[in-house]
Design a protein around this motif. Structure first.
Motif, PDB file in Angstrom:
ATOM      1  N   TRP A 175       0.568  -1.213   0.366  1.00  0.00           N
ATOM      2  CA  TRP A 175       0.226   0.118   0.014  1.00  0.00           C
ATOM      3  C   TRP A 175       0.876   1.179  -0.120  1.00  0.00           C
ATOM      4  O   TRP A 175       1.864   1.206   0.726  1.00  0.00           O
ATOM      5  N   THR A 213      -4.282   3.195  -6.726  1.00  0.00           N
ATOM      6  CA  THR A 213      -5.185   2.074  -6.832  1.00  0.00           C
ATOM      7  C   THR A 213      -5.170   1.468  -7.803  1.00  0.00           C
ATOM      8  O   THR A 213      -5.100   0.229  -8.004  1.00  0.00           O
ATOM      9  N   TYR A 218      -7.485  -1.415  -0.516  1.00  0.00           N
ATOM     10  CA  TYR A 218      -6.870  -0.027  -0.112  1.00  0.00           C
ATOM     11  C   TYR A 218      -7.755   1.116  -0.699  1.00  0.00           C
ATOM     12  O   TYR A 218      -8.190   2.078   0.345  1.00  0.00           O
TER      13      TYR A 218
END
Length: 124
Positions: A39, A88, A102
């Motif tokens: 992430w 993303t 996420y």
């Protein structure tokens, strides 16, 4: 919020100065935090902090100047939807479940952070 024509130069200056501070802080977060696992940790953190801070600011004050300087300027420069969208997409390309998690976590926790900030700022 529309600016009164005589206040446009002042409004622009407030947003400009706040934005300069916010973008500098976001860059510092990118350098210091970077990623956390798969992430983009810095983007997640600045967006959650920004959502909380903007909720707090709007719960705390109705001052046009403070909202322009800190809300539109600094927090607008600090937070980043475009990086969230691109990062993303990158996660979805190589780890689809992580990308979905996420994006969902960012939005859900961001809304919660804004609500908590608003309540702590005084708005009920």
């Amino acid at each position: 919020m529309t600016a009164v024509p005589s206040r446009v130069p002042e409004s622009f200056a407030l947003v400009f100065l706040g934005g300069a501070v916010g973008t500098g802080l976001r860059y510092a977060a990118d350098v210091l935090i970077g990623t956390i696992g798969d992430w983009p940790g810095a983007t997640l953190l600045v967006n959650l902090i920004g959502a909380f801070a903007l909720g707090w600011l709007y719960g705390r004050t109705s001052s046009r100047r403070w909202r322009l300087l800190v809300g539109t300027g600094m927090l607008g420069g600090f937070t980043t939807y475009s990086a969230l969208a691109v990062q993303t997409q990158e996660l979805l390309d190589h780890a689809p479940l992580s990308g979905i998690a996420y994006a969902a976590a960012t939005v859900a926790v961001g809304v919660l952070a804004a609500q908590v900030g608003s309540r702590l700022g005084g708005r009920r």
